[in-house]
Enzyme design. Structure first.
Site, PDB file in Angstrom:
ATOM      1  CD  GLU A 152      -1.710   4.471   2.750  1.00 10.59           C
ATOM      2  OE1 GLU A 152      -1.343   3.940   1.756  1.00 10.59           O
ATOM      3  OE2 GLU A 152      -2.892   4.468   3.199  1.00 10.59           O
ATOM      4  CG  HIS A 171      -2.126  -0.943   0.830  1.00 10.36           C
ATOM      5  ND1 HIS A 171      -3.439  -0.417   1.354  1.00 10.36           N
ATOM      6  CD2 HIS A 171      -2.279  -2.166   0.540  1.00 10.36           C
ATOM      7  CE1 HIS A 171      -4.338  -1.378   1.066  1.00 10.36           C
ATOM      8  NE2 HIS A 171      -3.551  -2.355   0.512  1.00 10.36           N
ATOM      9  CB  CYS A 219      -2.777   2.009   5.705  1.00  9.32           C
ATOM     10  SG  CYS A 219      -2.403   0.854   4.482  1.00  9.32           S
TER      11      CYS A 219
END
Length: 789
Positions: free
Chosen positions: A471, A469, A594
């Protein structure tokens, strides 16, 4: 090879007899291209080869009286056809045809006239009369015009003008005005000269920097050259005296680590000047081979929008070649594979530089891929720079707008050399470093991605990236940045980011802050309830979280081949590691969301466990979202659930619950791919300012993709620089340099546990979340973290 190939763009077409305008090196003209006793065919071949022009011959075979065979040959140089020649043998006809060409060239090549190397004779929009006057003046030829005045019907006067350069008369032109007739006559002359390649109206390639023009001061030229390319220039002097006590100075120039031939003179300044001439000649002969320009602030090509994302690569490359007056050609091969499937292979050539092959099932696609290869190579060697398309797409109103703008603009340049079908990125994330003292914002890490690895591809050697992902990748890229900064401090270089303190650890320099940008809300608790509650635009320094439902704040996971982020279970322990065996048998892998990971950073720091051995925690100053922002839900998810009931206990020194400034972009006008796409791409991209090259990985396999990398150093590796193994290698090297190799244990997990304060704080985190009813933290199988060091 790539470096040499790309730099071969700068090569000048040289001849021992002639120098065309646009060629850097002044060359003495000797238009007798075929001296007495020389072979005309060889002379013409040499001429064409020197000037990079294709030379071809057309033959016809005729039977004359008595069936006597006569061969007719016509030479063709570039697009210019010359008079044919006939003879009884094919070789003799070819020889005579070459003589015709050489005679024509001799008539039109400004016989024995030295030519200045600055040959921008007539660019589009320039005044033809001025261009032709400049051309004649540069070549030392008399220019004159002949006018005729005629009366047509109704006594309408028509002026006819003919230009003469030296003894050569060019086609006439007519117009109603004398000035217009003169202008058209000049155009005719310029077209004729251009057809005979006596000048080139295309701009010169600026990468060589016109190292040395006749009449210029060599020392100044060399200083300018070194400055442009960011290379240190120095001189070494020796002083000798002979038997008559006459002193001779010897000077040797050095650029970077390269030492050039020495030169002598009776005066120190003259020796220095001669040494500079030696260097400039060498550079010109080698077309700047091996010298990489400094491009952090000054690109070699400063007028470059060569290939923006989404543009047609073939058009981009044609434009690039045209701008620099370089011939562009393609070589095709057709192969039959299994089942008679045809594959086309294409290679692009710019000037004498040959680039990598590209293959595809369609000829057009192979050509397109070949152009992409060239553009990537040019981009990597900084022979052009891509300007972002969205420099004005965001109206700057707040800090969050600045952060978002910087990340999107940088991302546009990072992905510029990636094929169009890979640019449907769903989530973009970046980390921007701010220096309060200098008031500078700099993007240090960027990533895009929305997938994670499938369970069956998990490895125990740490060579795959588990969570891709955006981030998460951006944070790992930031760790790479911190490793490089630590390395600078160790080597005694000044770092604007880190400094040593009395505790023996590194801390951030005062005024240095880090800002996280994500184009949409992070998956998990930060995004889940925003869709139903609606977005907001509050920008609060003081957080106002919401704890309305029991489901809000729960720890959640991404699940393999599943939609949404289901909460974890409330198990007996505060942390539970999944079973590698169960996953191998088909149980779906789960990875923490996240939102939960960012919440973890806001207590433990972004630096992670390994770097915690060397430095104090590093916290985010702000978090900016591009869309799907709700302040109350973000405040809870990012940090406020940690100290909701003030149950954290005593944290180790330096650790705290970090409450970053939360906000969203006020004018989100980003490319459509960042807002809505049909389906997210499984591939992920990461970039950081220290490694300074983009890296493409497959989020579902966690491995490096080799087909679109633009860095030789990247291509030499098989694993992503963000995987655990690569990070561990970096840490081991730094520990060895610091003389604390003892903190490196037998395996990865044991080395992380050496940071006792970090581990103590992590246990407090898991326990607090568990005790407050947010369920149990779920880790990936322990086997994936027990790799040997």
């Amino acid at each position: 090879m790539a470096a040499k190939a790309s730099l071969d763009l700068c090569q000048s077409k040289q001849s021992k007899g002639l120098m065309w305008p646009g060629v850097m090196t002044p060359i003495i003209l000797n238009a007798e291209e075929c001296r007495t006793g020389h072979q005309p065919v060889t002379c013409l071949h040499n001429f064409a080869q020197k000037y990079g022009l294709p030379l071809s011959f057309q033959f016809n075979e005729d039977s004359g009286p008595g069936r006597e065979i006569t061969f007719t040959c016509r030479a063709r140089k570039g697009k210019t056809r010359y008079s044919s020649a006939s003879a009884k043998s094919k070789q003799e006809a070819k020889r005579e045809a070459c003589k015709h060409v050489l005679k024509t060239l001799n008539d039109h090549t400004l016989h024995e006239t030295p030519i200045n190397q600055n040959g921008e004779v007539c660019r589009t929009g320039n005044e033809p009369i001025t261009c032709l006057h400049n051309f004649a003046q540069k070549y030392g030829l008399p220019l004159s015009f002949q006018f005729d005045e005629d009366s047509g019907r109704g006594h309408e006067i028509t002026f006819t003008c003919r230009a003469m350069i030296g003894k050569t008369i060019y086609p006439s032109a007519s117009a109603k005005l004398k000035q217009e007739a003169k202008r058209e006559a000049c155009r005719h002359a310029l077209r004729t000269l251009n057809g005979h390649t006596l000048y080139d109206v295309k701009p010169k390639l600026s990468t060589n920097g016109e190292v040395y023009r006749t009449g210029n001061e060599p020392i100044t030229c060399l200083n300018n050259f070194a400055q442009k390319y960011g290379l240190p220039l120095s001189f070494q002097f020796d002083e000798d005296s002979d038997q008559s006590n006459e002193i001779t100075f010897t000077c040797r120039a050095m650029i970077g680590k390269t030492t050039y031939p020495s030169a002598s003179g009776t005066l120190k300044q003259e020796a220095k000047r001669e040494a500079c001439r030696h260097v400039l000649r060498t550079l010109n002969d080698h077309t700047l081979h091996g010298l990489k320009p400094r491009l952090s602030t000054t690109p070699i090509n400063q007028n470059a929008e060569v290939c923006r994302t989404g543009n047609e690569p073939i058009t981009c490359l044609h434009n690039f070649a045209q701008k620099y007056g370089l011939p562009l050609s393609f070589q095709f091969n057709e192969d039959s594979g299994p089942g008679n499937e045809i594959t086309f292979t294409c290679r692009a050539m710019i000037g004498k530089a040959t680039y990598h092959l590209a293959s595809a099932k369609l000829k057009k696609e192979a050509k397109r891929e070949a152009c992409r290869h060239v553009l990537r190579t040019l981009n990597y060697h900084k022979l052009y720079e891509v300007k972002p398309r969205i420099s004005t797409s965001i109206e700057i109103c707040t800090l969050h707008d600045i952060i978002a703008k910087l990340c999107h603009e940088k991302f546009e340049t990072v992905i510029a050399d990636i094929p169009n079908d890979l640019t449907n990125w769903k989530v973009i994330a970046g980390i921007v470093m701010e220096s309060k003292s200098d008031r500078i914002f700099e993007v240090i890490s960027l990533a895009s991605g929305s997938r994670f690895i499938t369970g069956k591809l998990l490895t125990t050697n740490g060579q795959v990236v588990v969570d891709s992902h955006a981030e998460i990748l951006a944070a790992r890229g930031m760790k790479r940045f911190l490793y490089h900064q630590i390395q600078k401090v160790i080597q005694g270089h000044r770092s604007n980011v880190l400094q040593l303190v009395q505790t023996g650890k590194l801390v951030l320099v005062s005024g240095v802050m880090f800002h996280l940008y994500i184009s949409t809300a992070p998956c998990g608790d930060g995004a889940l309830f925003t869709r139903s509650s609606g977005e907001s635009s509050e920008d609060h320094f003081d957080h106002i979280p919401i704890f309305g439902k029991t489901k809000q704040g729960l720890l959640r996971t991404k699940i393999e081949n599943g939609e949404g982020q289901p909460p974890t279970k409330h198990l007996q322990g505060s942390c539970f590691y999944q079973s590698m065996e169960a996953i191998r048998l088909g149980k779906r892998l789960r990875v923490m969301s996240c939102s939960d990971k960012i919440c973890k950073w806001n207590l433990l720091g972004v630096q992670g466990a390994l770097l915690a051995n060397l430095m104090e925690p590093v916290y985010l100053t702000s978090i900016t979202l591009g869309s799907l922002y709700n302040h109350k839900h973000m405040a809870r998810a990012m940090c406020c659930r940690l100290d909701r009931n003030h149950t954290l206990g005593n944290l180790p020194f330096g650790y705290k619950v970090n409450h970053p400034v939360l906000g969203c972009v006020s004018h989100a006008k980003f490319p459509e791919r960042n807002v809505t796409v049909k389906k997210s791409n499984s591939r992920s991209i990461n970039w950081n300012t220290e490694d300074n090259c983009s890296e493409l990985t497959d989020g579902m396999t966690g491995i490096l993709q080799h087909n679109v990398l633009n860095s030789t150093s990247c291509q030499q590796r098989r694993t992503s620089r963000l995987c655990k193994q690569e990070m561990m290698k970096f840490f081991i090297n730094i520990s060895s340099d610091l003389g604390i190799r003892g903190i490196v244990k037998d395996d990865y997990v044991a080395t992380k546990k050496a940071s006792t304060q970090y581990q103590s704080c992590k246990n407090i985190l898991y326990t607090t979340l568990h005790n407050q009813g947010y369920k149990t933290w779920l880790g990936i199988p322990m086997e994936c973290q027990e790799m040997a060091t």
